[in-house]
Write a protein that holds these residues in place. Structure first.
Motif, PDB file in Angstrom:
ATOM      1  N   MET A   1      -2.460 -49.142  16.489  1.00 41.99           N
ATOM      2  CA  MET A   1      -3.331 -50.321  16.297  1.00 41.99           C
ATOM      3  C   MET A   1      -4.618 -50.120  17.087  1.00 41.99           C
ATOM      4  O   MET A   1      -4.545 -49.879  18.292  1.00 41.99           O
ATOM      5  CB  MET A   1      -2.603 -51.578  16.789  1.00 41.99           C
ATOM      6  CG  MET A   1      -1.392 -51.927  15.933  1.00 41.99           C
ATOM      7  SD  MET A   1      -0.206 -52.981  16.774  1.00 41.99           S
ATOM      8  CE  MET A   1       0.614 -51.861  17.839  1.00 41.99           C
ATOM      9  N   TYR A   2      -5.710 -50.193  16.418  1.00 40.23           N
ATOM     10  CA  TYR A   2      -6.981 -49.962  17.098  1.00 40.23           C
ATOM     11  C   TYR A   2      -8.110 -50.602  16.292  1.00 40.23           C
ATOM     12  O   TYR A   2      -7.908 -51.006  15.140  1.00 40.23           O
ATOM     13  CB  TYR A   2      -7.230 -48.456  17.264  1.00 40.23           C
ATOM     14  CG  TYR A   2      -7.121 -47.668  15.980  1.00 40.23           C
ATOM     15  CD1 TYR A   2      -5.895 -47.179  15.535  1.00 40.23           C
ATOM     16  CD2 TYR A   2      -8.261 -47.423  15.193  1.00 40.23           C
ATOM     17  CE1 TYR A   2      -5.791 -46.470  14.356  1.00 40.23           C
ATOM     18  CE2 TYR A   2      -8.159 -46.702  14.021  1.00 40.23           C
ATOM     19  CZ  TYR A   2      -6.926 -46.229  13.602  1.00 40.23           C
ATOM     20  OH  TYR A   2      -6.834 -45.536  12.420  1.00 40.23           O
ATOM     21  N   THR A   3      -9.281 -50.679  16.894  1.00 35.25           N
ATOM     22  CA  THR A   3     -10.443 -51.222  16.172  1.00 35.25           C
ATOM     23  C   THR A   3     -11.429 -50.094  15.896  1.00 35.25           C
ATOM     24  O   THR A   3     -11.428 -49.058  16.580  1.00 35.25           O
ATOM     25  CB  THR A   3     -11.152 -52.312  17.000  1.00 35.25           C
ATOM     26  OG1 THR A   3     -11.481 -51.744  18.271  1.00 35.25           O
ATOM     27  CG2 THR A   3     -10.283 -53.531  17.178  1.00 35.25           C
ATOM     28  N   GLY A   4     -12.277 -50.296  14.904  1.00 35.74           N
ATOM     29  CA  GLY A   4     -13.253 -49.269  14.580  1.00 35.74           C
ATOM     30  C   GLY A   4     -14.119 -49.684  13.407  1.00 35.74           C
ATOM     31  O   GLY A   4     -13.881 -50.746  12.803  1.00 35.74           O
ATOM     32  N   PRO A   5     -15.110 -48.880  13.077  1.00 38.73           N
ATOM     33  CA  PRO A   5     -16.018 -49.230  11.972  1.00 38.73           C
ATOM     34  C   PRO A   5     -15.304 -49.188  10.625  1.00 38.73           C
ATOM     35  O   PRO A   5     -14.457 -48.327  10.397  1.00 38.73           O
ATOM     36  CB  PRO A   5     -17.102 -48.160  12.058  1.00 38.73           C
ATOM     37  CG  PRO A   5     -16.467 -47.020  12.778  1.00 38.73           C
ATOM     38  CD  PRO A   5     -15.465 -47.608  13.708  1.00 38.73           C
ATOM     39  N   ASP A   6     -15.690 -50.134   9.774  1.00 33.81           N
ATOM     40  CA  ASP A   6     -15.088 -50.209   8.445  1.00 33.81           C
ATOM     41  C   ASP A   6     -16.052 -49.579   7.432  1.00 33.81           C
ATOM     42  O   ASP A   6     -17.101 -50.160   7.122  1.00 33.81           O
ATOM     43  CB  ASP A   6     -14.835 -51.680   8.109  1.00 33.81           C
ATOM     44  CG  ASP A   6     -14.223 -51.855   6.732  1.00 33.81           C
ATOM     45  OD1 ASP A   6     -13.939 -50.829   6.077  1.00 33.81           O
ATOM     46  OD2 ASP A   6     -14.019 -53.019   6.327  1.00 33.81           O
ATOM     47  N   PRO A   7     -15.780 -48.394   6.919  1.00 39.82           N
ATOM     48  CA  PRO A   7     -16.732 -47.719   6.021  1.00 39.82           C
ATOM     49  C   PRO A   7     -16.994 -48.484   4.732  1.00 39.82           C
ATOM     50  O   PRO A   7     -17.999 -48.261   4.064  1.00 39.82           O
ATOM     51  CB  PRO A   7     -16.058 -46.369   5.743  1.00 39.82           C
ATOM     52  CG  PRO A   7     -14.639 -46.528   6.113  1.00 39.82           C
ATOM     53  CD  PRO A   7     -14.572 -47.612   7.126  1.00 39.82           C
ATOM     54  N   THR A   8     -16.100 -49.386   4.403  1.00 41.90           N
ATOM     55  CA  THR A   8     -16.306 -50.156   3.163  1.00 41.90           C
ATOM     56  C   THR A   8     -17.176 -51.380   3.391  1.00 41.90           C
ATOM     57  O   THR A   8     -17.474 -52.108   2.466  1.00 41.90           O
ATOM     58  CB  THR A   8     -14.952 -50.622   2.594  1.00 41.90           C
ATOM     59  OG1 THR A   8     -14.347 -51.500   3.547  1.00 41.90           O
ATOM     60  CG2 THR A   8     -14.032 -49.451   2.302  1.00 41.90           C
ATOM     61  N   ASN A   9     -17.569 -51.574   4.641  1.00 39.85           N
ATOM     62  CA  ASN A   9     -18.329 -52.796   4.940  1.00 39.85           C
ATOM     63  C   ASN A   9     -19.534 -52.481   5.831  1.00 39.85           C
ATOM     64  O   ASN A   9     -19.561 -52.790   7.013  1.00 39.85           O
ATOM     65  CB  ASN A   9     -17.380 -53.798   5.624  1.00 39.85           C
ATOM     66  CG  ASN A   9     -17.980 -55.190   5.695  1.00 39.85           C
ATOM     67  OD1 ASN A   9     -19.034 -55.463   5.093  1.00 39.85           O
ATOM     68  ND2 ASN A   9     -17.331 -56.063   6.436  1.00 39.85           N
ATOM     69  N   PRO A  10     -20.591 -51.851   5.233  1.00 40.00           N
ATOM     70  CA  PRO A  10     -21.783 -51.527   6.034  1.00 40.00           C
ATOM     71  C   PRO A  10     -22.555 -52.798   6.372  1.00 40.00           C
ATOM     72  O   PRO A  10     -22.597 -53.729   5.572  1.00 40.00           O
ATOM     73  CB  PRO A  10     -22.588 -50.611   5.099  1.00 40.00           C
ATOM     74  CG  PRO A  10     -22.098 -50.899   3.737  1.00 40.00           C
ATOM     75  CD  PRO A  10     -20.703 -51.397   3.844  1.00 40.00           C
ATOM     76  N   ASN A  11     -23.076 -52.855   7.561  1.00 37.62           N
ATOM     77  CA  ASN A  11     -23.847 -54.059   7.935  1.00 37.62           C
ATOM     78  C   ASN A  11     -25.319 -53.753   8.220  1.00 37.62           C
ATOM     79  O   ASN A  11     -26.027 -54.582   8.729  1.00 37.62           O
ATOM     80  CB  ASN A  11     -23.191 -54.765   9.118  1.00 37.62           C
ATOM     81  CG  ASN A  11     -23.147 -53.877  10.339  1.00 37.62           C
ATOM     82  OD1 ASN A  11     -23.658 -52.746  10.270  1.00 37.62           O
ATOM     83  ND2 ASN A  11     -22.560 -54.342  11.418  1.00 37.62           N
ATOM     84  N   THR A  12     -25.746 -52.539   7.920  1.00 41.52           N
ATOM     85  CA  THR A  12     -27.165 -52.198   8.108  1.00 41.52           C
ATOM     86  C   THR A  12     -27.810 -52.103   6.729  1.00 41.52           C
ATOM     87  O   THR A  12     -27.371 -51.327   5.888  1.00 41.52           O
ATOM     88  CB  THR A  12     -27.314 -50.858   8.837  1.00 41.52           C
ATOM     89  OG1 THR A  12     -26.508 -50.904  10.014  1.00 41.52           O
ATOM     90  CG2 THR A  12     -28.745 -50.587   9.208  1.00 41.52           C
ATOM     91  N   THR A  13     -28.787 -52.940   6.523  1.00 40.26           N
ATOM     92  CA  THR A  13     -29.440 -52.988   5.221  1.00 40.26           C
ATOM     93  C   THR A  13     -30.134 -51.648   4.948  1.00 40.26           C
ATOM     94  O   THR A  13     -30.758 -51.060   5.814  1.00 40.26           O
ATOM     95  CB  THR A  13     -30.487 -54.124   5.190  1.00 40.26           C
ATOM     96  OG1 THR A  13     -29.846 -55.311   5.687  1.00 40.26           O
ATOM     97  CG2 THR A  13     -30.993 -54.391   3.790  1.00 40.26           C
ATOM     98  N   GLY A  14     -29.967 -51.194   3.744  1.00 39.98           N
ATOM     99  CA  GLY A  14     -30.635 -49.958   3.336  1.00 39.98           C
ATOM    100  C   GLY A  14     -29.852 -48.713   3.612  1.00 39.98           C
ATOM    101  O   GLY A  14     -30.224 -47.618   3.185  1.00 39.98           O
ATOM    102  N   LYS A  15     -28.761 -48.843   4.303  1.00 41.96           N
ATOM    103  CA  LYS A  15     -27.955 -47.651   4.585  1.00 41.96           C
ATOM    104  C   LYS A  15     -26.663 -47.737   3.786  1.00 41.96           C
ATOM    105  O   LYS A  15     -25.970 -48.759   3.810  1.00 41.96           O
ATOM    106  CB  LYS A  15     -27.641 -47.547   6.065  1.00 41.96           C
ATOM    107  CG  LYS A  15     -28.855 -47.206   6.906  1.00 41.96           C
ATOM    108  CD  LYS A  15     -28.474 -46.859   8.313  1.00 41.96           C
ATOM    109  CE  LYS A  15     -29.722 -46.387   9.099  1.00 41.96           C
ATOM    110  NZ  LYS A  15     -29.394 -46.081  10.479  1.00 41.96           N
ATOM    111  N   ALA A  16     -26.410 -46.690   3.085  1.00 39.01           N
ATOM    112  CA  ALA A  16     -25.188 -46.676   2.266  1.00 39.01           C
ATOM    113  C   ALA A  16     -24.557 -45.301   2.341  1.00 39.01           C
ATOM    114  O   ALA A  16     -25.178 -44.322   2.769  1.00 39.01           O
ATOM    115  CB  ALA A  16     -25.542 -47.024   0.821  1.00 39.01           C
ATOM    116  N   LEU A  17     -23.280 -45.252   1.926  1.00 33.39           N
ATOM    117  CA  LEU A  17     -22.548 -43.993   2.006  1.00 33.39           C
ATOM    118  C   LEU A  17     -22.819 -43.138   0.779  1.00 33.39           C
ATOM    119  O   LEU A  17     -21.925 -42.800  -0.008  1.00 33.39           O
ATOM    120  CB  LEU A  17     -21.055 -44.273   2.152  1.00 33.39           C
ATOM    121  CG  LEU A  17     -20.665 -44.900   3.495  1.00 33.39           C
ATOM    122  CD1 LEU A  17     -19.208 -45.344   3.483  1.00 33.39           C
ATOM    123  CD2 LEU A  17     -20.904 -43.927   4.635  1.00 33.39           C
TER     124      LEU A  17
END
Lengths: 248, 555
Positions: free
Chosen positions: A203-219
């Motif tokens: 169990m840990y926390t970390g960035p969710d790649p399916t939920n970007p929060n920076t406008t203009g940046k995408a995978l």
């Protein structure tokens, strides 16, 4: 069934029968066979004496591999190194290091190449930060020691244990704290060597790649994004590992 | 009840009728149990003593020996306290009166009454001493009843000496019917102990089936027959006892003891097969199972069932029995090896015997030579028993002056067990004395009680100590004998080996490699059973289920 196969099977059967012919069949007197399942009474009840696998005060190390069972985007393969010091036959301190693969899973590849609906939509998870290693320190409680006859020819000792602990989760650009709980089983094929199966929930926390929060940046494209470009989520990842262990 | 006591001053003949009528009337009309009838009833049973007991308090005194008014008043007061259940005050007053010169001619009566009150207070040892005083005096009307009471108190205490003292003087006919079974049982036990087997059987047969002592009596009868070299009859009686306990749980101690007795009797009758069968019925979760394991090995050996005997040894020589004194089993195992020509294993077994029991002998010998005081024996025995009962005790790490397995052996000896129970009873009685009111404890009676119990306690410890020493001497003698036997067995082993080599040199055919010498498994266990090879670890649930798979190596 081909004639050749029949001949082969006949030959095997013949060999087995010939072996049987040389063996002695030992018939036990019926009346001497066990009729009770109760335990003898002693001043102090000790379930086992002179146990074959003695762990108290000994180190056990192992290497193995396994699966990150609930990982959708990245490769599920993990490698692990485990080490345990047994305080006694019941209690122990365990350290478990998991090395995760950063490659994409088949689903991740499909998303990257846009092969999944909606058509033309690309999602390259390899551009997002990923977990690289996990290192947990656990308390290990061996609740059961027994033996099992898997083949009716050989007997293996086994133990069942539970573990729980805390540790570090190393992402590609940062690290976080995490917790784990799990259980496992060891099968010893000699007093020193065995296989260790672990089922761990990390169990840990970390960035969710399916939920970007920076406008203009995408995978998409080729630019790697950092953890700060994603919202944080809470992960519960089950791992199943199998390791070869050696008891010193 | 007050009326009863006044009337109770009447001469004997009148009292017997009147006392009984009044007692019945009291019970029926007032429905208030009197302290005095409780004195008679409370001990163990309801009996004819219920009726006769009130007389014990105030009567039985011929008219010519009636007390002067003042003295009578004091006695009545004391008995009044007893009647109301205030035994502390009653005992204190009776004790004072018994020392009072004014009551010199009533001393035995007072002693008896004091004994009855002590008995009611469950101070059996103190009660017994009062009754003994009365019996020793001899010339008083309380001797008979004191003997009865003494035998009851001695039975409660489990003190053989007192009991033997009482039953050697008592007349069965004069003993209350309700307790006569106990008397017959104790007489039988005493006779059995003195090897008067036929007399013992006769006495024990007087114990009726309705008696709580019946099963014990039946066991003793069977034992007496066995001791009298009539094992078949003994086995019959043991079987009767087994049948009698059929409705009890499988592990019922008496039932299992009877099974063991039957098996031993059959072994004595050289009926090996039936003995083995009887042994086999001993449940694994009974305390006798361990003894059964060893004893049945002898029966198996005598019956030529070497494999079965060897199977037993696997359990018997496991670490579970490491603190059990079973040297003979190792020698028996080596003899079985001799019979199946397994000389290497035999040598190892004899080596193990030497390694285990030589230090035991040395240590015991040294202790016996150094210590002579029985109190020290008792103290050391108890100290080790207490240490061993503590959590985390590991006999392997224990460093006692006396080998732990000898301590365990002594612990199980019947006489020591009885002595220890008696000492525990004394300790309990001492606690009762200490829990009495302060005025009682500080008074003459309290000091007398403590002094008496302490002296008795010391003597009981000495007796137990002597028993411990005797058992240790027996163990030492037994070991000396076994070491000698070990020498003979070694000689036989070397002789057999020599014969083996002679045959080898002569080129005679010798047995091929034995099955159990191979690493691979080349035998088959019959269908329906699973094969679990022994890999060196002993599991509690596997004890008793091992099977020796080796075969004879003899040509």
């Amino acid at each position: 069934m081909s004639l050749r196969m029949v001949a082969t099977l006949s030959l095997i059967a013949g060999i087995l029968l010939s072996l049987t012919a040389y063996a002695e069949t030992i018939e036990f007197p019926e009346e001497e066979l066990p009729t009770e399942s109760v335990l003898p009474v002693f001043d102090k009840t000790v379930v086992i004496r002179d146990r074959a696998v003695k762990t108290a005060g000994r180190f056990e190390i192992g290497v193995g591999t396994g699966l990150n069972l609930a990982e959708p985007l990245y490769s599920q393969t993990v490698f692990n190194i485990t080490g345990t010091y047994h305080l006694d036959e019941t209690n122990g301190i365990n350290v478990n290091a998991l090395f995760l693969s950063s490659g994409l899973s088949q689903a991740g590849q499909d998303l990257k190449s846009g092969n999944v609906p909606p058509a033309g939509k690309v999602f390259d998870a390899s551009l997002a930060p990923t977990v690289q290693e996990m290192l947990f320190g656990n308390y290990q409680l061996t609740a059961y020691y027994g033996k099992v006859s898997l083949t009716k020819q050989t007997v293996m000792n086994l133990s069942l244990y539970g573990l729980a602990g805390a540790g570090l989760v190393q992402w590609s650009d940062h690290s976080t704290f995490g917790f784990d709980v799990g259980f496992g089983q060891k099968l010893y094929f000699t007093p020193h060597q065995g296989l260790r199966f672990d089922m761990i929930l990390a169990m840990y926390t970390g960035p969710d790649p399916t939920n970007p929060n920076t406008t203009g940046k995408a995978l998409t494209g080729s630019t790697k994004l950092s953890s700060s470009d994603f919202s944080t989520t809470y992960y519960m990842r089950p791992f199943m590992t199998l390791a070869y262990v050696y008891l010193f | 009840m007050k009326t009863l006591f006044k009337k109770a001053r009447l001469p004997n003949m009148k009292y017997t009728v009147l006392g009984f009528v009044l007692a019945v009337l009291c019970v029926l009309s007032l429905a208030v149990p009197s302290a005095i009838s409780a004195a008679a009833q409370g001990a163990t049973t309801k009996s004819s003593m219920t009726q006769s007991e009130p007389s014990a308090y105030a009567v039985r005194a011929p008219a010519s020996r009636r007390l002067p008014l003042g003295q009578g008043h004091d006695l009545q007061n004391a008995l009044g306290f007893a009647r109301r259940g205030n035994y502390a005050e009653a005992s204190s007053r009776l004790f004072q009166l018994s020392l009072d010169p004014r009551f010199a001619n009533r001393r035995m009566q007072l002693r008896f009454l004091l004994g009855v009150v002590f008995y009611q207070m469950k101070m059996y040892q103190l009660a017994a001493f009062q009754f003994i005083d009365v019996i020793r005096d001899g010339n008083n009307p309380y001797v008979g009843r004191s003997l009865q009471k003494l035998s009851l108190a001695a039975d409660a205490l489990g003190d053989d000496t007192l009991l033997n003292y009482a039953i050697s003087r008592i007349k069965v006919e004069s003993f209350p019917m309700a307790h006569r079974d106990m008397l017959y049982y104790r007489i039988g036990e005493f006779q059995l102990h003195n090897q008067q087997y036929l007399d013992a059987i006769k006495s024990l047969n007087q114990v009726p089936p309705s008696s709580p002592k019946y099963d014990k009596a039946l066991y003793m009868i069977a034992l007496a027959y066995a001791e009298n070299n009539q094992p078949k009859v003994a086995a019959k009686y043991f079987q009767e006892l087994i049948d009698d306990r059929e409705d009890r749980p499988v592990t019922d101690t008496t039932r299992v003891a009877a099974l063991m007795g039957k098996a031993r009797a059959l072994y004595q009758a050289k009926d090996w097969a039936d003995a083995i069968e009887a042994y086999r019925q001993v449940p694994r979760d009974s305390q006798y199972w361990h003894a059964m394991l060893f004893e049945s090995s002898w029966a198996m050996f005598r019956d030529g069932r070497f494999r079965s005997a060897m199977s037993n040894f696997q359990s018997l020589h496991s670490p579970y029995f490491e603190d059990s004194y079973i040297p003979e089993s190792l020698l028996l195992r080596s003899i079985v090896y001799l019979y199946i020509c397994k000389y290497t294993e035999m040598d190892k077994t004899l080596g193990l015997f030497e390694r285990l029991y030589r230090p035991v002998y040395n240590s015991l010998n040294s202790y016996l030579n150094q210590v002579d005081n029985p109190q020290q024996y008792f103290a050391d025995q108890i100290k080790i028993m207490i240490t061993a009962s503590q959590v985390g005790f590991n006999p392997e790490h224990a460093r006692f002056r006396i080998p732990y397995l000898v301590i365990r052996k002594v612990m199980k000896e019947g006489d020591f067990h009885r002595s220890l129970s008696y000492i525990k009873m004394l300790v309990r009685e001492r606690h009762r004395v200490l829990s009495m009111p302060f005025s009682w404890r500080r008074g003459a009676i309290g000091r007398y009680a403590m002094m008496t119990l302490d002296r008795r306690f010391q003597r009981a410890r000495e007796k137990a100590g002597r028993e411990i020493r005797n058992h240790m001497l027996e163990v030492r003698a037994d070991l000396v004998d076994l070491f000698e036997q070990e020498g003979f067995i070694r000689y036989e082993m070397l002789n057999s080996k020599k014969e083996y080599l002679k045959k080898l040199v002569a080129g005679k055919e010798l047995p091929q490699t034995q099955i159990n010498e191979k690493q691979s498994r080349d035998y088959y266990v019959q269908n329906g059973y699973q094969y679990w090879p022994f890999r060196g670890e002993y599991w509690l649930d596997e004890l008793g289920d091992y099977f020796y798979l080796g075969t004879s190596s003899c040509n």
